[in-house]
Design a protein around this motif. Structure first.
Motif, short mmCIF file in Angstrom:
data_model
loop_
_atom_site.label_atom_id
_atom_site.label_comp_id
_atom_site.label_asym_id
_atom_site.label_seq_id
_atom_site.Cartn_x
_atom_site.Cartn_y
_atom_site.Cartn_z
N ALA A 93 11.95 5.77 -10.42
CA ALA A 93 11.86 4.89 -11.59
C ALA A 93 10.67 3.93 -11.54
CB ALA A 93 13.15 4.09 -11.72
N GLY A 94 9.57 4.34 -10.93
CA GLY A 94 8.39 3.48 -10.90
C GLY A 94 7.79 3.33 -12.28
N HIS A 95 7.37 2.12 -12.63
CA HIS A 95 6.87 1.90 -13.98
C HIS A 95 5.60 1.05 -14.03
CE1 HIS A 95 9.40 -1.55 -13.00
NE2 HIS A 95 8.63 -2.24 -13.81
N LEU A 96 5.15 0.53 -12.90
CA LEU A 96 3.96 -0.32 -12.91
C LEU A 96 2.68 0.52 -12.95
CD1 LEU A 96 4.91 -3.06 -10.31
CD2 LEU A 96 4.82 -3.28 -12.79
N GLN A 97 1.67 -0.06 -13.55
CA GLN A 97 0.35 0.59 -13.54
C GLN A 97 -0.17 0.60 -12.10
OE1 GLN A 97 -1.82 1.38 -16.30
NE2 GLN A 97 -0.25 1.04 -17.84
N ARG A 155 -3.14 0.06 -11.12
CA ARG A 155 -4.01 -1.12 -10.94
C ARG A 155 -3.17 -2.37 -10.65
NH1 ARG A 155 -9.01 -3.48 -12.25
NH2 ARG A 155 -8.81 -5.51 -13.27
N THR A 156 -2.05 -2.52 -11.32
CA THR A 156 -1.18 -3.68 -11.10
C THR A 156 -0.65 -3.67 -9.67
OG1 THR A 156 -0.53 -3.67 -13.42
CG2 THR A 156 0.91 -4.85 -11.89
N LEU A 157 -0.20 -2.51 -9.20
CA LEU A 157 0.29 -2.41 -7.82
C LEU A 157 -0.81 -2.75 -6.82
CD1 LEU A 157 2.61 0.71 -7.48
CD2 LEU A 157 3.15 -1.67 -7.02
N ARG A 158 -2.01 -2.28 -7.08
CA ARG A 158 -3.12 -2.55 -6.16
C ARG A 158 -3.47 -4.04 -6.15
NH1 ARG A 158 -5.48 2.07 -4.24
NH2 ARG A 158 -4.85 3.96 -5.32
N MET A 159 -3.36 -4.69 -7.29
CA MET A 159 -3.64 -6.13 -7.34
C MET A 159 -2.52 -6.91 -6.63
SD MET A 159 -5.38 -6.60 -11.07
CE MET A 159 -5.72 -8.33 -10.80
N LEU A 160 -1.28 -6.50 -6.82
CA LEU A 160 -0.16 -7.15 -6.14
C LEU A 160 -0.29 -7.02 -4.62
CD1 LEU A 160 2.79 -6.11 -8.46
CD2 LEU A 160 1.89 -8.42 -8.13
N ASN A 161 -0.95 -5.96 -4.18
CA ASN A 161 -1.18 -5.73 -2.76
C ASN A 161 -1.96 -6.88 -2.12
OD1 ASN A 161 -1.10 -3.96 -0.45
ND2 ASN A 161 -3.26 -3.52 -0.81
N GLU A 162 -2.71 -7.64 -2.91
CA GLU A 162 -3.54 -8.72 -2.38
C GLU A 162 -2.80 -10.04 -2.25
OE1 GLU A 162 -6.36 -7.74 -1.19
OE2 GLU A 162 -6.04 -5.76 -2.08
N LEU A 163 -1.63 -10.17 -2.87
CA LEU A 163 -0.90 -11.44 -2.84
C LEU A 163 -0.54 -11.93 -1.44
CD1 LEU A 163 1.41 -11.21 -5.98
CD2 LEU A 163 -0.67 -12.56 -5.67
N PRO A 164 -0.05 -11.07 -0.55
CA PRO A 164 0.24 -11.58 0.80
C PRO A 164 -0.99 -12.13 1.51
CG PRO A 164 1.35 -9.48 0.46
CD PRO A 164 0.42 -9.69 -0.72
N ALA A 165 -2.14 -11.52 1.32
CA ALA A 165 -3.36 -12.02 1.97
C ALA A 165 -3.73 -13.40 1.45
CB ALA A 165 -4.52 -11.04 1.75
N LEU A 166 -3.65 -13.58 0.15
CA LEU A 166 -3.95 -14.88 -0.44
C LEU A 166 -2.96 -15.93 0.06
CD1 LEU A 166 -5.50 -16.65 -2.45
CD2 LEU A 166 -3.94 -15.85 -4.22
N ALA A 167 -1.69 -15.59 0.10
CA ALA A 167 -0.67 -16.52 0.56
C ALA A 167 -0.89 -16.91 2.02
CB ALA A 167 0.72 -15.92 0.38
N ARG A 180 0.85 -1.20 0.00
CA ARG A 180 0.00 0.00 0.00
C ARG A 180 0.88 1.24 0.00
NH1 ARG A 180 -4.24 1.10 -2.14
NH2 ARG A 180 -4.90 -0.97 -1.55
N TYR A 181 1.99 1.20 0.72
CA TYR A 181 2.95 2.31 0.69
C TYR A 181 3.46 2.51 -0.73
CZ TYR A 181 3.71 2.93 5.78
OH TYR A 181 3.59 3.22 7.11
N LEU A 182 3.73 1.41 -1.44
CA LEU A 182 4.24 1.52 -2.80
C LEU A 182 3.23 2.22 -3.71
CD1 LEU A 182 5.85 -2.02 -3.28
CD2 LEU A 182 6.95 0.11 -2.54
N VAL A 183 1.95 1.91 -3.53
CA VAL A 183 0.89 2.56 -4.33
C VAL A 183 0.95 4.08 -4.10
CG1 VAL A 183 -1.61 2.84 -4.57
CG2 VAL A 183 -0.63 0.54 -4.39
N HIS A 184 1.00 4.48 -2.84
CA HIS A 184 1.03 5.91 -2.51
C HIS A 184 2.33 6.57 -2.96
CE1 HIS A 184 -2.74 5.77 -0.42
NE2 HIS A 184 -2.31 4.82 0.38
N HIS A 185 3.43 5.85 -2.82
CA HIS A 185 4.73 6.39 -3.23
C HIS A 185 4.74 6.65 -4.73
CE1 HIS A 185 9.40 5.96 -2.85
NE2 HIS A 185 9.07 6.99 -3.59
#
Length: 151
Positions: A120-124, A126-138, A32-37
């Motif tokens: 040098a951030g380059h991800l969309q 939306r992609t960052l927000r979706m990646l945010n869910e991976l730890p919860a799923l794991a 979530r910090y990465l999204v805001h950053h």
């Protein structure tokens, strides 16, 4: 060496769970910090503040807890006989695979944080927000494996 922890087993297991909670708290927050950053890259002062927050989170919570999780987890795995070929540990093999993947995600997130600190951030978004869910799923899968031990 199976069962070598004796009466200390429950204390070691409790320590493992405590550090897993710390690590997961950090991994739930860090993406979530990465999204805001990334959103703040156009504002240098704000981006610098996010880089500082990320560095503190890494230093205080993420790095110490992942080290403790792995160290204590290896002790528990030895206690259960993982390296002796003990039977009935399929659940542990699956759990370890997920923990390795989650550790890889942790490493990727740290690397991306450092890229963002360089602007040098380059991800969309939306992609960052979706990646945010991976730890919860794991963590859902890991808890099921550790508690239910389905195989």
């Amino acid at each position: 060496m199976t069962g070598f922890l004796g009466g200390a087993y429950l204390w070691v297991k409790a320590a493992h769970i405590i550090f897993v909670i710390f690590w997961m708290a950090g991994l739930f927050l860090f993406p979530r910090y990465l999204v805001h950053h990334q959103a703040a890259l156009a504002q240098p002062e704000e981006a610098a503040a996010w880089a500082q927050r990320e560095a503190k989170l890494r230093a205080v919570i993420l790095t110490p807890s992942v080290i403790a999780v792995w160290a204590i987890g290896i002790v528990l795995a030895v206690h259960w006989g993982l390296f002796e070929g003990a039977d009935g540990l399929g659940w542990l093999h699956a759990k370890l695979l997920l923990v390795v993947l989650l550790t890889g995600f942790h490493g990727w997130a740290v690397g991306y944080s450092k890229k963002l600190a360089r602007g040098a951030g380059h991800l969309q978004d939306r992609t960052l927000r979706m990646l945010n869910e991976l730890p919860a799923l794991a963590v859902v899968l890991i808890v099921i494996l550790a508690v239910v031990k389905p195989f």
